[in-house]
Design an enzyme around this catalytic site. Structure first.
Site, mmCIF file in Angstrom:
data_model
loop_
_atom_site.group_PDB
_atom_site.id
_atom_site.type_symbol
_atom_site.label_atom_id
_atom_site.label_comp_id
_atom_site.label_asym_id
_atom_site.label_seq_id
_atom_site.Cartn_x
_atom_site.Cartn_y
_atom_site.Cartn_z
ATOM 1 N N VAL A 197 -57.760 -37.960 -44.632
ATOM 2 C CA VAL A 197 -58.512 -37.259 -45.678
ATOM 3 C C VAL A 197 -59.700 -38.112 -46.141
ATOM 4 C CG1 VAL A 197 -58.373 -36.233 -47.965
ATOM 5 C CG2 VAL A 197 -56.415 -36.088 -46.425
ATOM 6 N N SER A 283 -60.321 -46.844 -43.330
ATOM 7 C CA SER A 283 -59.534 -45.867 -44.104
ATOM 8 C C SER A 283 -58.283 -45.533 -43.307
ATOM 9 C CB SER A 283 -60.359 -44.618 -44.410
ATOM 10 O OG SER A 283 -60.923 -44.096 -43.232
ATOM 11 N N HIS A 458 -63.073 -7.526 -55.904
ATOM 12 C CA HIS A 458 -64.008 -7.391 -54.786
ATOM 13 C C HIS A 458 -65.432 -7.582 -55.289
ATOM 14 C CE1 HIS A 458 -65.841 -5.884 -51.125
ATOM 15 N NE2 HIS A 458 -66.635 -5.165 -51.901
#
Ligand code: FAD
Length: 479
Positions: A197, A283, A458
């Protein structure tokens, strides 16, 4: 108690002021306990006190999202405005201003936590917390130079970046998340080791503002934790954006040179390769923070990987000692830490504190965003659970097209026998917000039919979730 000021005696002492810790302290105080929160962050606020908010607010969730936002706008200005009839010429990036805005957000939020503690009557203690031992019913903990007594201690000391052996992190050329978030200029060539991530989010930020980014990942599969349908789509889209991601590599020697770094590695076919870059972000995961806690001396049990050992309720092996957040098992996510913080405080008050680990959402804030909750398709297959799938591309969603965000899809997995929703996987614009509906549905034990029968506004992106639910019953209306 002799020699101790009354204010140094609490019902609950939380060690660590990150999202897990400050939430536990606030909730404990709300429930009527006297509570204190100790924090030793070396980064001081303008008053010279350690900043609260932990990794999340200082060097994690919040600053990364601030940089992702700015870099996304920059990319839009250069690549999407013109097609919508907006002519602004070529945008350029002023990195110190981008960083300054990020720092402003961090300052505001970390100061806000101090105010929240005050408002909730939590005592803030500046200093490193370290167990001393038991004194009657109390735990004695050293906080900075003082000694504090508490009936209950909650360890919420979080995590820190894992580094590579023999590769010192100077936060200038070789960086972890802290340096990655604080670069003062755009590196021409940026290498990242680890396509998790953090690697993907940092790679996205710096690619968007002009870096040539290569991410090297040791695992053979890209985003192995995600549903592989989503991972495949993400790999395709990221490659199109210019992120060079190589999986299945074996990292060899890394040399810091006058010009930057030189990384030797074997690619997935075993061929020796060399990557030269101006800077490197490491990382490769995070490790639990138990430094100087004096856990061994009081017999606080850690597991083989150094996490404080806890049960499903965050109880440690010691009576009156709890641990939560990144320093214990489970996903290293701020909202998971906060959930556990609330749970522990409520358990202390005799309430039915609870944390449902099966409905913790995951989000990756790339573009498009990736979010999921529950089981992946590969997990269901491995568990031998029969399921049905409803999958709707955002290409079939009017709002997504209007926004110029047609990439990605919503995929819902429901039990073949009961129709109960088992997992929802989204790759697309605003997936981070869309996933909440799936979390709520799953928390209520909902079926795909429940979502299919609910009216969705919508035009919204959430209609894709609605259609995916309908698709589980093979009756989508717009696809
Ligand atoms: P921490 O936030 O690490 O806090 C622990 C605190 O305890 C620290 O402030 C530390 O200084 C203090 N401390 C440690 N030892 C002591 C001691 N002995 N005495 C006193 N104080 C001590 N998660 C998400 O959910 N969403 C995201 O978007 C996200 N993005 C991220 C991006 C990056 C770059 C990184 C690095 C992480 C990200 N995370 C994200 C993960 C998230 O930051 C962590 O899961 C979360 O901060 C864990 O909270 P915690 O309270 O357990 O620990």
């Amino acid at each position: 108690l002799k020699g101790l000021h009354m204010s140094q005696q609490f019902d609950v002492l939380v060690i660590g002021g990150g999202p897990g810790g400050y939430i536990a302290a606030i909730r404990a105080s709300q429930l009527g306990f006297t509570a204190a929160c100790a924090e030793s962050n070396p980064y001081a606020d303008p008053k010279g006190e350690p900043r609260l908010g932990g990794t999340c607010l200082n060097v994690g969730c919040i600053p990364s999202k601030a940089l992702l936002h700015t870099s996304h706008l920059f990319e839009e200005a250069n690549h999407s405005f013109e097609s919508q009839g907006i002519k602004v010429g070529k945008a350029s990036i002023d990195v110190p201003t981008m960083k300054g805005r990020k720092d402003g957000v961090v300052n505001q939020l970390t100061a806000g936590i101090k105010m929240l503690l005050k408002k909730n009557k939590v005592t803030f203690l500046a200093g490193h917390g370290s167990f001393v031992g038991k004194e009657g019913d109390f735990w004695k903990v050293k906080v900075g130079a003082d000694e504090v007594l508490a009936k209950q201690v909650i360890v919420a000391t979080g995590s820190k970046a894992r580094h590579l052996p023999n590769l010192p992190v100077d936060q200038k050329i070789v960086m972890d998340n802290e340096g990655a978030l604080n670069q003062e200029s755009v590196p021409k060539k940026l290498a990242i080791i680890g396509a998790g991530v953090i690697g993907l989010e940092m790679g996205s930020v710096w690619r968007r503002v002009g870096s040539d980014v290569t991410i090297l990942e040791a695992m053979p599969d890209f985003l192995a934790v995600a549903d592989q349908d989503v991972a495949k789509e993400a790999a395709k889209l990221f490659a199109k954006q210019g992120l060079n991601i190589q999986t299945g590599v074996k990292i060899g020697d890394i040399k810091v040179t006058k010009k930057g770094v030189s990384i030797a590695y074997a690619d997935k076919d075993g061929k020796e390769q060399k990557l030269d870059a101006d800077r490197l972000i490491v990382s490769i995961g995070r490790v639990p923070n138990t430094d100087g806690l004096n856990a061994e001396a009081v017999g606080l049990k850690l597991d083989a990987r150094g996490f404080v050992e806890v049960d499903g309720h965050c109880k440690t092996n010691l009576g009156g000692v709890w641990a939560l957040g990144d320093v214990v098992r489970g996903p290293m996510l701020a909202h998971k830490a906060m959930e556990e913080g609330v749970m522990v405080a409520e358990l202390l008050a005799g309430q039915a504190g609870h944390c449902n680990f099966d409905t913790i959402p995951w989000v990756i804030y790339t573009s498009p965003e990736i979010a999921w909750v529950g089981k992946t398709e590969q997990q269901l297959k491995a568990d031998g659970i029969a399921y049905k799938t409803g999958k709707i591309p955002f290409m079939a969603n009017g709002r997504a097209l209007g926004m110029g965000e047609p990439s990605g899809f919503v995929k819902m997995l429901a039990c073949a026998q009961t129709d109960r929703i088992l997992g929802v996987h989204i790759i697309g614009a605003n997936a981070s917000e869309l996933i909440s509906e799936a979390v709520v549905a799953m928390e209520f034990g909902g079926a795909s039919e429940d979502l299919a029968r609910i009216c969705h506004a919508h035009p919204t992106l959430s209609e894709a979730v609605h259609e995916a639910a309908l698709a589980c019953d093979k009756r989508p209306l717009h696809f």
